[in-house]
Design a protein around this motif. Structure first.
Motif, PDB file in Angstrom:
ATOM      1  N   UNK A 186       0.841  -1.197   0.000  1.00 11.13           N
ATOM      2  CA  UNK A 186       0.000   0.000   0.000  1.00 11.13           C
ATOM      3  C   UNK A 186       0.878   1.250   0.000  1.00 11.13           C
ATOM      4  N   UNK A 187       0.435   2.279  -0.721  1.00  7.76           N
ATOM      5  CA  UNK A 187       1.188   3.523  -0.800  1.00  7.76           C
ATOM      6  C   UNK A 187       1.177   4.247   0.541  1.00  7.76           C
ATOM      7  N   UNK A 188       2.270   4.933   0.830  1.00 15.81           N
ATOM      8  CA  UNK A 188       2.365   5.713   2.071  1.00 15.81           C
ATOM      9  C   UNK A 188       2.144   7.195   1.809  1.00 15.81           C
ATOM     10  N   UNK A 189       1.518   7.511   0.672  1.00 17.46           N
ATOM     11  CA  UNK A 189       1.266   8.906   0.279  1.00 17.46           C
ATOM     12  C   UNK A 189      -0.205   9.241   0.482  1.00 17.46           C
ATOM     13  N   UNK A 190      -0.485  10.416   1.067  1.00 15.74           N
ATOM     14  CA  UNK A 190      -1.879  10.809   1.271  1.00 15.74           C
ATOM     15  C   UNK A 190      -2.217  12.044   0.429  1.00 15.74           C
ATOM     16  N   UNK A 191      -3.503  12.422   0.452  1.00 15.83           N
ATOM     17  CA  UNK A 191      -3.994  13.529  -0.371  1.00 15.83           C
ATOM     18  C   UNK A 191      -3.304  14.847  -0.024  1.00 15.83           C
ATOM     19  N   UNK A 192      -3.075  15.082   1.264  1.00  8.90           N
ATOM     20  CA  UNK A 192      -2.448  16.344   1.687  1.00  8.90           C
ATOM     21  C   UNK A 192      -1.050  16.486   1.069  1.00  8.90           C
ATOM     22  N   UNK A 193      -0.268  15.411   1.096  1.00  6.36           N
ATOM     23  CA  UNK A 193       1.085  15.452   0.516  1.00  6.36           C
ATOM     24  C   UNK A 193       1.034  15.708  -0.987  1.00  6.36           C
ATOM     25  N   UNK A 194       0.092  15.047  -1.651  1.00  2.00           N
ATOM     26  CA  UNK A 194      -0.056  15.227  -3.097  1.00  2.00           C
ATOM     27  C   UNK A 194      -0.462  16.659  -3.425  1.00  2.00           C
ATOM     28  N   UNK A 195      -1.377  17.205  -2.613  1.00  2.00           N
ATOM     29  CA  UNK A 195      -1.847  18.576  -2.832  1.00  2.00           C
ATOM     30  C   UNK A 195      -0.699  19.571  -2.655  1.00  2.00           C
ATOM     31  N   UNK A 196       0.063  19.393  -1.586  1.00  2.00           N
ATOM     32  CA  UNK A 196       1.187  20.296  -1.312  1.00  2.00           C
ATOM     33  C   UNK A 196       2.274  20.210  -2.384  1.00  2.00           C
ATOM     34  N   UNK A 197       2.354  19.038  -3.037  1.00  2.00           N
ATOM     35  CA  UNK A 197       3.356  18.848  -4.099  1.00  2.00           C
ATOM     36  C   UNK A 197       2.864  19.357  -5.453  1.00  2.00           C
ATOM     37  N   UNK A 198       1.591  19.775  -5.503  1.00  2.00           N
ATOM     38  CA  UNK A 198       1.032  20.287  -6.757  1.00  2.00           C
ATOM     39  C   UNK A 198       0.635  19.205  -7.737  1.00  2.00           C
ATOM     40  N   UNK A 199       0.356  18.005  -7.222  1.00  2.00           N
ATOM     41  CA  UNK A 199      -0.001  16.881  -8.092  1.00  2.00           C
ATOM     42  C   UNK A 199      -1.359  17.068  -8.762  1.00  2.00           C
ATOM     43  N   UNK A 200      -2.187  17.972  -8.229  1.00  2.00           N
ATOM     44  CA  UNK A 200      -3.548  18.143  -8.740  1.00  2.00           C
ATOM     45  C   UNK A 200      -3.633  19.030  -9.976  1.00  2.00           C
ATOM     46  N   UNK A 201      -2.571  19.774 -10.272  1.00  2.00           N
ATOM     47  CA  UNK A 201      -2.613  20.667 -11.432  1.00  2.00           C
ATOM     48  C   UNK A 201      -2.365  19.905 -12.725  1.00  2.00           C
ATOM     49  N   UNK A 202      -3.375  19.914 -13.601  1.00  2.00           N
ATOM     50  CA  UNK A 202      -3.235  19.289 -14.903  1.00  2.00           C
ATOM     51  C   UNK A 202      -2.800  20.308 -15.943  1.00  2.00           C
ATOM     52  N   UNK A 203      -3.038  19.977 -17.205  1.00  2.00           N
ATOM     53  CA  UNK A 203      -2.704  20.886 -18.297  1.00  2.00           C
ATOM     54  C   UNK A 203      -3.898  21.806 -18.577  1.00  2.00           C
ATOM     55  N   UNK A 204      -3.727  22.707 -19.510  1.00  2.00           N
ATOM     56  CA  UNK A 204      -4.829  23.578 -19.909  1.00  2.00           C
ATOM     57  C   UNK A 204      -5.954  22.737 -20.492  1.00  2.00           C
ATOM     58  N   UNK A 205      -7.176  23.218 -20.342  1.00  2.00           N
ATOM     59  CA  UNK A 205      -8.347  22.442 -20.784  1.00  2.00           C
ATOM     60  C   UNK A 205      -8.326  22.151 -22.280  1.00  2.00           C
ATOM     61  N   UNK A 206      -7.633  22.984 -23.059  1.00  2.00           N
ATOM     62  CA  UNK A 206      -7.570  22.771 -24.506  1.00  2.00           C
ATOM     63  C   UNK A 206      -6.680  21.592 -24.875  1.00  2.00           C
ATOM     64  N   UNK A 207      -5.831  21.149 -23.925  1.00  2.00           N
ATOM     65  CA  UNK A 207      -4.884  20.066 -24.216  1.00  2.00           C
ATOM     66  C   UNK A 207      -5.291  18.737 -23.596  1.00  2.00           C
ATOM     67  N   UNK A 208      -6.476  18.633 -23.071  1.00  2.00           N
ATOM     68  CA  UNK A 208      -6.848  17.436 -22.337  1.00  2.00           C
ATOM     69  C   UNK A 208      -7.136  16.262 -23.261  1.00  2.00           C
ATOM     70  N   UNK A 209      -7.007  15.064 -22.712  1.00  2.00           N
ATOM     71  CA  UNK A 209      -7.391  13.842 -23.424  1.00  2.00           C
ATOM     72  C   UNK A 209      -8.735  13.391 -22.845  1.00  2.00           C
ATOM     73  N   UNK A 210      -9.751  13.218 -23.680  1.00  2.00           N
ATOM     74  CA  UNK A 210     -11.096  12.872 -23.185  1.00  2.00           C
ATOM     75  C   UNK A 210     -11.141  11.629 -22.290  1.00  2.00           C
ATOM     76  N   UNK A 211     -10.224  10.682 -22.509  1.00  2.00           N
ATOM     77  CA  UNK A 211     -10.235   9.457 -21.702  1.00  2.00           C
ATOM     78  C   UNK A 211      -9.720   9.681 -20.278  1.00  2.00           C
TER      79      UNK A 211
END
Length: 257
Positions: free
Chosen positions: A1-26
């Motif tokens: 099991x991973x030892x990483x939680x949501x708070x760590x991911x958020x602080x690392x900026x893992x939630x930022x994707x690309x611009x909406x024009x560059x997204x892949x529908x899948x």
């Protein structure tokens, strides 16, 4: 099991994707919403996917199989190399050469050539047989071969799985693995096609902190798997155990004719 939680991911900026024009529908199932013109990744999905991926990694390495790390983007090169070397796993952090998996026999011959040259250089055999200029050229050849194949020098054969830091940048590696039926674990950003991957991990694939966090989690799973592999009794150990020989039962002869 991973030892990483949501708070760590958020602080690392893992939630930022690309611009909406560059997204892949899948990638839609892994997207939480939008912030301006940027897609935001659902970090709950990231945690779930990372847990699933690291369990698989642990299982594979507990069976004695290797995981090939792949990451050729500038911001991930050193992270890939450091993590792979820390658990003695093969890696590719320079350009992926076509056929590294699908034409492994040829690649292996080049790796063998590299090892032979290094061995002769270290033993002084080359210095004893050639002049300084020729030895220098051999040194340059070794350096070039190491740049191409240094990370896979100790890859015994085709890996049990590959881990890819960016499926867009290293698309060829993903395709070669798929062609051979080798499972792929990979970070997928909002511009990626997650269906090309067996174990997708939705996350920002450009932020160094996010990359380091996720790759370190995979490395920890490898460490756990290798520890389990060492703890397993080997077949030789089983064979070495004395086996009790059952004494044949004595049969009583009937006194009656």
């Amino acid at each position: 099991m991973s030892n990483v939680d949501i708070k760590e991911l958020f602080e690392a900026g893992a939630h930022f994707g690309h611009t909406t024009s560059r997204w892949h529908p899948k990638m839609a199932p892994y997207i939480y919403g939008k912030r301006g013109n940027i897609h935001v990744i659902d970090l709950e999905k990231t945690v779930d996917c990372l847990d699933r991926a690291t369990k698989f990694v642990e299982k594979i390495t507990s069976e004695g199989k290797q995981i090939l790390y792949v990451g050729t983007k500038q911001q991930v090169k050193e992270i890939i190399k450091g993590n792979a070397e820390s658990v003695d796993m093969p890696y590719v952090n320079e350009r992926w050469l076509g056929g590294m998996l699908t034409n492994f026999k040829t690649i292996s011959s080049r790796v063998k050539q590299l090892k032979t040259l290094e061995s002769k250089m270290e033993s002084g055999e080359l210095a004893g047989r050639y002049n300084k200029l020729e030895v220098q050229r051999f040194g340059e050849e070794i350096e070039l071969l190491n740049l191409k194949f240094g990370g896979i020098k100790n890859m015994a054969g085709l890996p049990g799985a590959i881990f890819v830091a960016d499926v867009v940048s290293d698309e060829i590696a993903v395709k070669e693995a798929a062609r051979l039926g080798i499972p792929v674990i990979a970070i997928v950003d909002t511009n990626s096609n997650p269906t090309l991957v067996n174990y997708p991990i939705p996350s920002n694939d450009d932020a160094s902190k996010a990359l380091n966090l996720i790759i370190s989690s995979v490395t920890k799973a490898i460490e756990n798997g290798k520890h389990k592999a060492k703890a397993k009794p080997s077949e030789k150990d089983d064979d070495a155990q004395p086996k009790s020989k059952a004494k044949p039962k004595k049969t009583l002869k009937s006194t009656k004719e």
